[in-house]
Write an enzyme that holds these catalytic residues in place. Structure first.
Site, PDB file in Angstrom:
ATOM      1  N   ARG A  56       0.858  -1.182   0.000  1.00 52.85           N
ATOM      2  CA  ARG A  56       0.000   0.000   0.000  1.00 52.85           C
ATOM      3  C   ARG A  56       0.896   1.234   0.000  1.00 52.85           C
ATOM      4  NH1 ARG A  56       1.582   2.026   4.086  1.00 52.85           N
ATOM      5  NH2 ARG A  56       0.412   3.899   3.597  1.00 52.85           N
ATOM      6  N   ARG A 101      -6.685  -0.882  -7.460  1.00 56.12           N
ATOM      7  CA  ARG A 101      -6.928   0.249  -6.548  1.00 56.12           C
ATOM      8  C   ARG A 101      -6.964   1.502  -7.420  1.00 56.12           C
ATOM      9  NH1 ARG A 101      -4.242   0.917  -0.868  1.00 56.12           N
ATOM     10  NH2 ARG A 101      -6.255   1.844  -0.433  1.00 56.12           N
ATOM     11  N   GLN A 203      -3.077   2.530   9.565  1.00 54.38           N
ATOM     12  CA  GLN A 203      -1.718   2.646   9.014  1.00 54.38           C
ATOM     13  C   GLN A 203      -0.844   3.554   9.875  1.00 54.38           C
ATOM     14  OE1 GLN A 203      -4.556   2.947   7.297  1.00 54.38           O
ATOM     15  NE2 GLN A 203      -4.346   2.399   5.151  1.00 54.38           N
ATOM     16  N   ASP A 244      -2.196  10.512  -2.968  1.00 56.59           N
ATOM     17  CA  ASP A 244      -2.383   9.388  -3.885  1.00 56.59           C
ATOM     18  C   ASP A 244      -2.584   9.851  -5.315  1.00 56.59           C
ATOM     19  OD1 ASP A 244      -3.099   8.108  -1.180  1.00 56.59           O
ATOM     20  OD2 ASP A 244      -2.883   6.451  -2.597  1.00 56.59           O
ATOM     21  N   ASN A 254      -6.126  11.981  -0.987  1.00 46.48           N
ATOM     22  CA  ASN A 254      -5.280  11.257  -0.033  1.00 46.48           C
ATOM     23  C   ASN A 254      -6.180  10.506   0.944  1.00 46.48           C
ATOM     24  OD1 ASN A 254      -2.599  10.581   0.947  1.00 46.48           O
ATOM     25  ND2 ASN A 254      -3.039  11.841   2.730  1.00 46.48           N
ATOM     26  N   LYS A 255      -5.566   9.768   1.837  1.00 45.13           N
ATOM     27  CA  LYS A 255      -6.279   8.938   2.805  1.00 45.13           C
ATOM     28  C   LYS A 255      -7.445   9.677   3.453  1.00 45.13           C
ATOM     29  CE  LYS A 255      -5.890   5.497   3.559  1.00 45.13           C
ATOM     30  NZ  LYS A 255      -6.806   4.514   2.894  1.00 45.13           N
TER      31      LYS A 255
HETATM   32  O1  MRU Z   1      -4.861   3.121   1.587  1.00 40.04           O
HETATM   33  P1  MRU Z   1      -3.397   3.389   1.638  1.00 40.04           P
HETATM   34  O2  MRU Z   1      -2.761   2.947   2.910  1.00 40.04           O
HETATM   35  O3  MRU Z   1      -2.684   2.878   0.415  1.00 40.04           O
HETATM   36  O4  MRU Z   1      -3.303   4.967   1.597  1.00 40.04           O
HETATM   37  C1  MRU Z   1      -2.049   5.563   1.600  1.00 40.04           C
HETATM   38  C2  MRU Z   1      -2.108   7.037   1.644  1.00 40.04           C
HETATM   39  O5  MRU Z   1      -3.148   7.641   1.612  1.00 40.04           O
HETATM   40  C3  MRU Z   1      -0.794   7.751   1.606  1.00 40.04           C
HETATM   41  O6  MRU Z   1      -0.880   8.976   2.256  1.00 40.04           O
HETATM   42  C4  MRU Z   1      -0.381   7.998   0.152  1.00 40.04           C
HETATM   43  O7  MRU Z   1      -0.430   6.818  -0.585  1.00 40.04           O
HETATM   44  C5  MRU Z   1       0.940   8.586   0.051  1.00 40.04           C
HETATM   45  S1  MRU Z   1       2.193   7.406   0.465  1.00 40.04           S
HETATM   46  C6  MRU Z   1       3.639   8.139   0.238  1.00 40.04           C
END
Ligand code: MRU
Length: 358
Positions: A56, A101, A203, A244, A254-255
């Site tokens: 991820r 994804r 995470q 992302d 982003n998350k």
């Molecule tokens: O769902 P995830 O854990 O893949 O989400 C990750 C994030 O949102 C991170 O902030 C993003 O991928 C940047 S990682 C350098």
């Protein structure tokens, strides 16, 4: 410059095993309890690993997709005699990967580069593998630079809040949002990091906290809903998150939870930064309202999974809604921490245009 960023020396979250032509992924689902690596030989299995979040973090998923296209090239050469059929298989692999994804654009960007390399070189495994290796190196080198540039905005004594995990596992090595923190720490700046736990997959509480602990950086895990209160008390100096997908107008996905942080930061006058490599730029001209936001299984919200157990923590008969990402407009972002410096929106737009022309 040496950046201390991970527990296991000489091991990264995504790498190629040339001994048996397999892709190796650090299983991020079991961090920090186990350090476990899984080997993959087919695109289908890699795509499942991306879906299940064995791997991820946008750049790490991107590099994984690049190597998955190498596996696809090998599979195509073994399975089919006709070149047409082989290319058809490669294109199908690309589609399978990008649907695993949908929000992280690095995946699409890197898978496409390797697909094109495969087609242009008549499926030369050597050339395709070299292309994937170069993308992996590019991400690692860029993250180092993000660290060096981002450190310049971190003052001695500051408390920085971060969300999710934008550290070494998420980017193959070093991280994006965490890279400036590692460099500041290696320069003996006294800093403290506030780590959002990041429901539902935690995470922050699992991976970011582990990384920071292993690097000897002072940190505290908070529940996601504590962030605004800490900001109101003047306990946060800066926020740094990853991304992302970053659109040409500076909007980022982003998350989930990033948007609330950015709104609170604006309200309380706290600088909100996004750290990202160039592979996270969406050059397609997509509008913010059209970004594909991944919706994940409701079970992730209704249950918590620890090392040994999966426990129901909600009313079993209720349904849950589980968006994995949200969208933050550029007007809430103070600056973009990149390998070319900490950029304003206008500077970012200029670089994006320049990169597009190249
Ligand atoms: O769902 P995830 O854990 O893949 O989400 C990750 C994030 O949102 C991170 O902030 C993003 O991928 C940047 S990682 C350098």
């Amino acid at each position: 410059m040496q950046i201390k960023s991970r527990k296991l020396k000489n091991v990264t979250s995504v790498f190629w095993n040339s001994q048996n032509s397999s892709l190796v992924l650090l299983d991020q689902r079991v961090l920090p309890w186990d350090i476990k690596f899984n080997e993959y030989h087919s695109v289908k299995d890699v795509s499942e690993a991306i879906k299940n979040m064995v791997v991820r973090g946008a750049p790490a998923i991107g590099v994984t997709a690049a190597y998955a296209m190498v596996l696809s090239t090998i599979q195509a050469l073994t399975k089919f005699k006709q070149q047409e059929k082989r290319i058809e298989f490669l294109k199908m692999s690309y589609q399978t990967l990008i649907s695993s994804r949908p929000t992280a654009v690095d995946l699409e960007n890197f898978a496409k580069i390797v697909l094109e390399e495969a087609i242009n070189t008549n499926l030369s495994v050597e050339k395709v593998l070299n292309r994937a290796h170069s993308l992996r190196t590019q991400v690692i080198e860029e993250c180092k630079k993000i660290g060096i540039e981002g450190e310049k905005i971190i003052k001695n004594g500051e408390t920085i809040l971060t969300h999710c995990n934008a550290g070494a596992p998420a980017t193959v090595d070093y991280g994006t949002a965490l890279a400036p923190i590692y460099v500041a720490h290696s320069k003996q700046k006294k800093i403290r990091v506030i780590v959002d736990e990041t429901r539902p997959r935690l995470q922050g509480a699992r991976i970011t906290a582990w990384e920071l602990y292993e690097s000897g950086i002072e940190h505290l895990i908070i529940t996601d809903n504590s962030a605004s209160f800490l900001m109101s008390k003047g306990e946060i100096d800066k926020i740094i998150v990853g991304a992302d997908r970053c659109l040409q107008d500076g909007t980022i996905a982003n998350k989930i939870g990033t948007l609330s942080l950015a709104i609170s930061a604006k309200y309380f006058g706290i600088d909100f930064y996004v750290a990202l490599p160039w592979s996270t730029i969406d050059q397609s001209g997509t509008k913010a309202s059209k970004i594909a936001i991944e919706k994940r299984d409701e079970e992730e919200v209704k249950f918590v999974t620890s090392k040994e157990q999966r426990i129901l923590i909600s009313n079993e008969k209720s349904s849950a809604l589980n968006y994995a990402f949200d969208v933050t407009p550029a007007k809430l972002i103070k600056g973009y921490i990149t390998s070319k410096g900490v950029l304003t929106l206008e500077q970012l737009k200029k670089v994006i245009k320049k990169i597009k022309k190249e």
